[in-house]
Write a protein that holds these residues in place. Structure first.
Motif, PDB file in Angstrom:
ATOM      1  N   SER A  96       0.817  -1.224   0.039  1.00 51.95           N
ATOM      2  CA  SER A  96      -0.011   0.060   0.034  1.00 51.95           C
ATOM      3  C   SER A  96       0.869   1.343  -0.052  1.00 51.95           C
ATOM      4  O   SER A  96       2.020   1.226   0.310  1.00 51.95           O
ATOM      5  CB  SER A  96      -0.852   0.017   1.312  1.00 51.95           C
ATOM      6  OG  SER A  96      -0.128   0.203   2.488  1.00 51.95           O
ATOM      7  N   ARG A 130      -5.540   7.877  -0.795  1.00 54.60           N
ATOM      8  CA  ARG A 130      -5.267   6.646  -1.239  1.00 54.60           C
ATOM      9  C   ARG A 130      -4.471   5.706  -0.544  1.00 54.60           C
ATOM     10  O   ARG A 130      -3.913   5.012  -1.017  1.00 54.60           O
ATOM     11  CB  ARG A 130      -4.955   6.650  -2.814  1.00 54.60           C
ATOM     12  CG  ARG A 130      -6.110   7.347  -3.494  1.00 54.60           C
ATOM     13  CD  ARG A 130      -5.344   7.606  -4.880  1.00 54.60           C
ATOM     14  NE  ARG A 130      -6.558   8.394  -5.698  1.00 54.60           N
ATOM     15  CZ  ARG A 130      -7.273   7.728  -6.934  1.00 54.60           C
ATOM     16  NH1 ARG A 130      -6.585   6.624  -7.028  1.00 54.60           N
ATOM     17  NH2 ARG A 130      -8.125   8.331  -7.278  1.00 54.60           N
ATOM     18  N   GLN A 133      -4.379   1.990  -0.902  1.00 54.89           N
ATOM     19  CA  GLN A 133      -4.557   1.414  -2.034  1.00 54.89           C
ATOM     20  C   GLN A 133      -3.137   0.868  -2.362  1.00 54.89           C
ATOM     21  O   GLN A 133      -2.082   1.449  -1.907  1.00 54.89           O
ATOM     22  CB  GLN A 133      -4.753   2.744  -3.137  1.00 54.89           C
ATOM     23  CG  GLN A 133      -4.902   2.142  -4.580  1.00 54.89           C
ATOM     24  CD  GLN A 133      -5.633   3.159  -5.363  1.00 54.89           C
ATOM     25  OE1 GLN A 133      -6.313   4.100  -4.906  1.00 54.89           O
ATOM     26  NE2 GLN A 133      -5.125   3.340  -6.797  1.00 54.89           N
ATOM     27  N   THR A 137      -1.681   0.008  -8.564  1.00 59.68           N
ATOM     28  CA  THR A 137      -2.881   0.119  -9.113  1.00 59.68           C
ATOM     29  C   THR A 137      -3.040   1.710  -9.454  1.00 59.68           C
ATOM     30  O   THR A 137      -3.873   2.263  -9.744  1.00 59.68           O
ATOM     31  CB  THR A 137      -4.026  -0.350  -8.423  1.00 59.68           C
ATOM     32  OG1 THR A 137      -3.961   0.506  -6.948  1.00 59.68           O
ATOM     33  CG2 THR A 137      -3.947  -1.759  -8.090  1.00 59.68           C
ATOM     34  N   MET A 138      -2.000   2.537  -9.136  1.00 56.62           N
ATOM     35  CA  MET A 138      -1.861   4.128  -9.235  1.00 56.62           C
ATOM     36  C   MET A 138      -1.532   4.550 -10.609  1.00 56.62           C
ATOM     37  O   MET A 138      -0.690   3.718 -11.220  1.00 56.62           O
ATOM     38  CB  MET A 138      -1.093   4.583  -8.073  1.00 56.62           C
ATOM     39  CG  MET A 138      -1.651   4.096  -6.533  1.00 56.62           C
ATOM     40  SD  MET A 138      -1.360   5.221  -5.441  1.00 56.62           S
ATOM     41  CE  MET A 138       0.562   5.428  -5.699  1.00 56.62           C
TER      42      MET A 138
END
Ligand code: ATP
Length: 237
Positions: A96, A130, A133, A137-138
């Motif tokens: 993350s 985010r 996250q 995936t960014m």
């Protein structure tokens, strides 16, 4: 007198028989933002890799904080505040955002890590939104922000940024240069490698122009920005 943070003298680096860096000398003083500009393949990234010890030095010297950098491991240099944000970002894609930021602080033993994460979130509110996250995936721009945030978590004395604007949308490019400026204003010394010569020289105190492994021009960034040769070769005029 202002302290010299980084001093590169007569640096040569080769890949097999190919000389990529042919005797480069440059220095960065405490509090400066210095831009190293030049076309694709000029040897800018190779110069940074030699500074951080990830590419062997064939000849010449690199001094960081007055001590030879040669022979020190990348980890030791990070511990002394020499931190690089590589081209292509190198975030940990399966972790993350918060975990990536914590990785940036892995050499630290102090208790201010949470406070520094908050500072990074202050610079990059998008990362805060985010924070849980997965980095992989960014978007490219978000990953660049994360890579810069992670570097700041190591409390750099000298931040080496390799092409932070590469491949980003115009809005994201604006944002990244804004943050580079903020980081510099907050007192971090920066060596910025960029192909976007105009933006890099606008932010910098001083600049160096690199071509085919050599420094061809150097000086005050505003003077370089107004130099007809620089404008013709690097600003498309
Ligand atoms: P770019 O903006 O494209 O990254 P650059 O100015 O950073 O350009 P370098 O990446 O340092 O340039 O490359 C300098 C020269 O060294 C180029 O000719 C390149 O092809 C060569 N080179 C870079 N990395 C390697 C490698 N691992 N093996 C062989 N040659 C390499």
């Amino acid at each position: 007198m202002t302290q010299t943070i980084l001093k590169i003298s007569g640096l040569k680096v080769a890949y097999g028989g190919i000389q990529a860096v042919k005797g480069v000398s440059l220095e960065v003083k405490q509090g400066e933002l210095v831009s190293l500009i030049g076309a694709n393949g000029a040897g800018k990234t190779t110069t940074l890799k030699a500074v951080t010890g990830t590419q062997p030095i064939a000849d010449g010297a690199v001094e960081y904080l007055g001590q030879p950098a040669k022979g020190k491991g990348a980890w030791e240099l990070v511990n002394q505040g020499l931190v690089m944000v590589p081209e292509g970002r190198g975030t940990f894609t399966r972790m993350s955002i918060t975990e990536n930021l914590l990785m940036g602080a892995f050499t630290r033993k102090d208790k201010e890590i949470d406070a520094d994460i908050d500072k990074v979130f202050g610079l990059f509110p998008r990362l805060k939104e985010r924070r849980n996250q997965l980095a992989g995936t960014m978007s490219g721009g978000e990953q660049q922000m994360l890579a810069m945030g992670r570097a700041l978590m190591a409390r750099p004395k000298l931040l080496l940024l390799d092409e932070p604007s590469m491949g980003l949308s115009p809005i994201m490019v604006d944002k990244i240069f804004e943050v580079v400026n903020d980081i510099h204003q907050q007192g971090v010394t920066v060596l910025l490698v960029e192909q976007n010569a105009s933006r890099a020289l606008q932010l910098a105190n001083r600049g160096y122009v690199m071509d085919s492994g050599e420094i061809t021009m150097s000086g005050d960034a505003k003077e370089l920005l107004n130099d007809p040769k620089v404008r013709a070769a690097y600003l498309g005029e």
